[in-house]
Design a protein around this motif. Structure first.
Motif, PDB file in Angstrom:
ATOM      1  N   ARG A  24       0.821  -1.220   0.000  1.00 32.04           N
ATOM      2  CA  ARG A  24       0.000   0.000   0.000  1.00 32.04           C
ATOM      3  C   ARG A  24       0.854   1.270   0.000  1.00 32.04           C
ATOM      4  O   ARG A  24       0.463   2.276  -0.585  1.00 32.04           O
ATOM      5  N   PHE A  25       1.992   1.219   0.663  1.00 29.56           N
ATOM      6  CA  PHE A  25       2.872   2.390   0.762  1.00 29.56           C
ATOM      7  C   PHE A  25       4.112   2.176  -0.100  1.00 29.56           C
ATOM      8  O   PHE A  25       4.598   1.043  -0.243  1.00 29.56           O
ATOM      9  N   THR A  26       4.619   3.273  -0.645  1.00 29.75           N
ATOM     10  CA  THR A  26       5.853   3.228  -1.417  1.00 29.75           C
ATOM     11  C   THR A  26       6.772   4.351  -0.968  1.00 29.75           C
ATOM     12  O   THR A  26       6.384   5.522  -1.001  1.00 29.75           O
ATOM     13  N   ILE A  27       7.973   3.984  -0.555  1.00 23.42           N
ATOM     14  CA  ILE A  27       8.962   4.981  -0.161  1.00 23.42           C
ATOM     15  C   ILE A  27       9.908   5.212  -1.336  1.00 23.42           C
ATOM     16  O   ILE A  27      10.259   4.276  -2.071  1.00 23.42           O
ATOM     17  N   SER A  28      10.306   6.456  -1.515  1.00 21.97           N
ATOM     18  CA  SER A  28      11.235   6.789  -2.587  1.00 21.97           C
ATOM     19  C   SER A  28      12.042   8.014  -2.178  1.00 21.97           C
ATOM     20  O   SER A  28      11.704   8.697  -1.204  1.00 21.97           O
ATOM     21  N   ARG A  29      13.101   8.285  -2.926  1.00 19.50           N
ATOM     22  CA  ARG A  29      13.951   9.426  -2.609  1.00 19.50           C
ATOM     23  C   ARG A  29      14.466  10.066  -3.891  1.00 19.50           C
ATOM     24  O   ARG A  29      14.629   9.395  -4.910  1.00 19.50           O
ATOM     25  N   ASP A  30      14.699  11.358  -3.795  1.00 22.42           N
ATOM     26  CA  ASP A  30      15.300  12.108  -4.890  1.00 22.42           C
ATOM     27  C   ASP A  30      16.609  12.664  -4.341  1.00 22.42           C
ATOM     28  O   ASP A  30      16.612  13.658  -3.603  1.00 22.42           O
ATOM     29  N   ASN A  31      17.699  12.012  -4.677  1.00 22.71           N
ATOM     30  CA  ASN A  31      18.980  12.395  -4.100  1.00 22.71           C
ATOM     31  C   ASN A  31      19.429  13.786  -4.547  1.00 22.71           C
ATOM     32  O   ASN A  31      20.107  14.495  -3.809  1.00 22.71           O
ATOM     33  N   ALA A  32      19.060  14.168  -5.741  1.00 18.43           N
ATOM     34  CA  ALA A  32      19.447  15.489  -6.240  1.00 18.43           C
ATOM     35  C   ALA A  32      18.774  16.603  -5.440  1.00 18.43           C
ATOM     36  O   ALA A  32      19.320  17.707  -5.314  1.00 18.43           O
ATOM     37  N   LYS A  33      17.599  16.299  -4.898  1.00 14.11           N
ATOM     38  CA  LYS A  33      16.839  17.296  -4.135  1.00 14.11           C
ATOM     39  C   LYS A  33      16.922  17.054  -2.630  1.00 14.11           C
ATOM     40  O   LYS A  33      16.295  17.792  -1.862  1.00 14.11           O
ATOM     41  N   ASN A  34      17.655  16.023  -2.210  1.00 16.88           N
ATOM     42  CA  ASN A  34      17.729  15.680  -0.776  1.00 16.88           C
ATOM     43  C   ASN A  34      16.337  15.532  -0.177  1.00 16.88           C
ATOM     44  O   ASN A  34      16.053  16.020   0.920  1.00 16.88           O
TER      45      ASN A  34
END
Length: 119
Positions: A65-75
């Motif tokens: 149900r949940f998805t974690i993600s990250r944008d390293n360029a934007k911290n």
């Protein structure tokens, strides 16, 4: 270094929310990131985490149900929450393992963003 969480709010059961957490300051690198939540009267619990290479881990209660993600360029860290249930309600906190120009790697916490799910 500061973490600013946003995106919480009131949603009906079955609805969706997207949380964001942006880190700012003199950041050298960010290792793992994660989201915790704390419901009233309960202990803070890990919801999801993501390593710097993108490996993810979820609490059993949110898998699928949940998805974690990250944008390293934007911290920036995200948590997409779908099919929300009343038991998902609580204060959501982001945490990041950050190395800055001034300090060795340390855990930094956001201020918390409240999620309310109506049945």
């Amino acid at each position: 270094v500061q973490l600013q969480a946003s995106g919480g709010g009131l949603v009906q059961a079955g609805g969706s929310l997207r949380l964001s957490c942006a880190a700012s300051g003199t950041i050298v690198s960010i290792n793992a990131m994660g989201w915790y939540r704390q419901a009233p009267g309960k202990q803070r619990e890990l919801v999801a985490s993501i390593t710097d290479s993108g490996s993810t881990n979820y609490a059993d209660s949110v898998k699928g149900r949940f998805t974690i993600s990250r944008d390293n360029a934007k911290n920036t860290l995200y948590l997409q929450m779908n099919s929300l249930k009343p038991e998902d309600a609580g204060d959501y906190y982001c945490v990041m393992e950050i190395t800055s120009w001034a300090t060795a790697e340390s855990d930094y916490w956001g201020q918390g963003t409240q999620v309310t799910v109506s049945s």
